[in-house]
Design a protein around this motif. Structure first.
Motif, short mmCIF file in Angstrom:
data_model
loop_
_atom_site.label_atom_id
_atom_site.label_comp_id
_atom_site.label_asym_id
_atom_site.label_seq_id
_atom_site.Cartn_x
_atom_site.Cartn_y
_atom_site.Cartn_z
N PHE A 216 0.86 -1.19 0.00
CA PHE A 216 0.00 0.00 0.00
C PHE A 216 0.89 1.24 0.00
CE2 PHE A 216 -1.78 -3.51 2.32
CZ PHE A 216 -3.07 -3.64 1.81
N ALA A 217 0.53 2.22 -0.81
CA ALA A 217 1.32 3.44 -0.92
C ALA A 217 0.44 4.65 -0.71
CB ALA A 217 2.00 3.52 -2.28
N ALA A 218 1.03 5.70 -0.14
CA ALA A 218 0.30 6.94 0.09
C ALA A 218 0.28 7.77 -1.20
CB ALA A 218 0.95 7.74 1.21
N GLU A 219 -0.85 8.39 -1.48
CA GLU A 219 -0.92 9.36 -2.56
C GLU A 219 -0.16 10.62 -2.14
OE1 GLU A 219 -2.20 8.89 -5.51
OE2 GLU A 219 -2.95 6.87 -5.05
N PRO A 220 0.37 11.40 -3.10
CA PRO A 220 1.09 12.62 -2.75
C PRO A 220 0.27 13.54 -1.83
CG PRO A 220 1.37 12.14 -5.07
CD PRO A 220 0.35 11.16 -4.56
N GLY A 221 0.86 13.90 -0.70
CA GLY A 221 0.20 14.78 0.24
C GLY A 221 -0.85 14.11 1.10
N MET A 222 -0.99 12.80 0.98
CA MET A 222 -2.01 12.06 1.72
C MET A 222 -1.36 10.98 2.58
SD MET A 222 -4.91 13.42 0.59
CE MET A 222 -6.19 12.20 0.90
N ARG A 223 -2.18 10.39 3.46
CA ARG A 223 -1.75 9.24 4.23
C ARG A 223 -2.37 7.97 3.64
NH1 ARG A 223 -2.85 11.69 10.31
NH2 ARG A 223 -0.98 12.98 10.45
N ILE A 224 -1.76 6.85 3.92
CA ILE A 224 -2.32 5.58 3.49
C ILE A 224 -3.65 5.36 4.21
CG2 ILE A 224 -1.93 3.08 3.45
CD1 ILE A 224 1.09 3.70 3.42
N ASP A 225 -4.64 4.86 3.51
CA ASP A 225 -5.97 4.67 4.08
C ASP A 225 -5.95 3.54 5.10
OD1 ASP A 225 -8.94 5.28 3.96
OD2 ASP A 225 -8.92 3.12 3.53
N THR A 226 -6.21 3.89 6.35
CA THR A 226 -6.14 2.93 7.44
C THR A 226 -7.17 1.82 7.30
OG1 THR A 226 -5.37 4.69 8.92
CG2 THR A 226 -6.17 2.67 9.95
N GLU A 227 -8.39 2.16 6.89
CA GLU A 227 -9.44 1.15 6.79
C GLU A 227 -9.11 0.10 5.75
OE1 GLU A 227 -13.33 2.76 6.34
OE2 GLU A 227 -13.23 3.98 8.15
N THR A 228 -8.54 0.53 4.64
CA THR A 228 -8.16 -0.41 3.59
C THR A 228 -7.11 -1.39 4.08
OG1 THR A 228 -8.66 1.20 1.86
CG2 THR A 228 -7.23 -0.64 1.25
N VAL A 229 -6.09 -0.86 4.73
CA VAL A 229 -5.01 -1.72 5.23
C VAL A 229 -5.51 -2.62 6.35
CG1 VAL A 229 -2.72 -1.76 6.28
CG2 VAL A 229 -3.28 -0.02 4.57
N HIS A 230 -6.35 -2.07 7.23
CA HIS A 230 -6.88 -2.88 8.34
C HIS A 230 -7.70 -4.04 7.82
CE1 HIS A 230 -9.47 -4.03 11.73
NE2 HIS A 230 -8.46 -3.63 12.49
N ALA A 231 -8.51 -3.79 6.80
CA ALA A 231 -9.33 -4.85 6.23
C ALA A 231 -8.46 -5.96 5.64
CB ALA A 231 -10.28 -4.28 5.18
N ALA A 232 -7.41 -5.55 4.94
CA ALA A 232 -6.50 -6.53 4.35
C ALA A 232 -5.75 -7.30 5.44
CB ALA A 232 -5.50 -5.83 3.42
N PHE A 233 -5.32 -6.60 6.47
CA PHE A 233 -4.61 -7.22 7.58
C PHE A 233 -5.51 -8.24 8.27
CE2 PHE A 233 -3.30 -7.38 12.06
CZ PHE A 233 -1.94 -7.62 11.95
N ALA A 234 -6.74 -7.86 8.59
CA ALA A 234 -7.67 -8.75 9.27
C ALA A 234 -8.02 -9.96 8.41
CB ALA A 234 -8.95 -7.99 9.64
N GLU A 235 -8.19 -9.73 7.12
CA GLU A 235 -8.50 -10.83 6.20
C GLU A 235 -7.35 -11.83 6.14
OE1 GLU A 235 -9.22 -11.55 1.41
OE2 GLU A 235 -9.25 -9.51 2.25
N ARG A 236 -6.15 -11.31 6.04
CA ARG A 236 -4.99 -12.19 5.93
C ARG A 236 -4.75 -12.97 7.22
NH1 ARG A 236 -3.86 -12.73 0.56
NH2 ARG A 236 -3.87 -10.70 -0.47
#
Length: 239
Positions: A216-236
């Motif tokens: 997962f990568a941050a868009e310029p000037g943004m942070r990485i979306d926590t919900e997206t990463v959390h969902a992937a982490f929980a699924e894995r």
């Protein structure tokens, strides 16, 4: 440009178990890369291969374009490593700890140099002469990073750096890490903290049972979306 840190098809087998399985990633100069995973995912083992303490079973790890195991001392001289519990002496002051460990590394620093490093990590002036046994974990982490700054290493490895810190100390630590990266330091951190990884990192790699299964990568000037990463982490982790 050669990446300061790179893992190429890294595999590690210990006691018949696959700890790492064909892991590849690189970390650019001035970048913060977070390797995210649960217990037993292989995060700390990855750091130990970059430090030369573990020999890859296949593939290789490179520091500044050179295979670590071709010259382990050279690799270690370019790296400052901050473990989960900073190994500093409680009966000594922050000044004494830094002077002692710099001497072991064959370096020296004036009191002005020490104070400049403490200023960069925001360690209060009144705390610098106190014994570290009176320090909070966050203060110990600051002292350890001040030591890394004085060693002037281009690469910083962080192993669960915010574990056990309170929310204010976590925010302070993240701000410090971002400042170090903005000054050109390359930072690889391993963590199980989804929120913290997304707050501080430019990129996050998701490690599960020794395999890199997401990026997962941050868009310029943004942070990485926590919900997206959390969902992937929980699924894995549930898989």
């Amino acid at each position: 440009m050669t990446a300061p840190l790179e893992a190429r098809s890294l595999s590690l087998v210990r006691d018949g178990n696959a700890v790492l399985d064909n892991v590849s990633f690189s970390v650019a100069q001035g970048e913060i890369f977070a390797l995210l995973g649960g217990n037993g995912a292989g995060k700390s083992s990855t750091l130990l291969t970059f430090l030369g303490f573990l020999q890859p079973s296949a593939g290789e790890v490179l520091v500044r374009g050179r295979s670590v195991h071709s010259d382990i001392p050279a690799a270690r001289s370019a790296i400052a490593y901050l473990p989960e519990a900073a190994s500093l002496y409680g009966h000594m002051s922050a000044y004494e700890n830094l002077e002692y460990f710099l001497d072991l590394a064959g370096r020296s620093a004036s009191r002005g140099d020490l104070d400049a490093a403490f200023e960069r990590v925001a360690l209060a002036d009144e705390a610098r002469s106190r014994r570290l046994q009176s320090y909070s974990k966050g203060m110990r982490q600051k002292a350890a990073i001040a030591l890394a700054l004085l060693r002037e290493t281009p690469i910083l490895l962080l192993d669960e750096p915010t574990s056990g810190l309170d929310p204010v100390a976590i925010d302070e630590f993240h701000d410090l890490v971002k400042k170090l990266a903005s000054s050109g330091q390359t930072i690889l951190m391993v963590t199980h903290d989804v929120y913290g990884a997304c707050q501080v990192a430019d990129r996050v790699g998701l490690l599960r049972r020794g395999k890199l299964v997401g990026s997962f990568a941050a868009e310029p000037g943004m942070r990485i979306d926590t919900e997206t990463v959390h969902a992937a982490f929980a699924e894995r982790e549930a898989a």
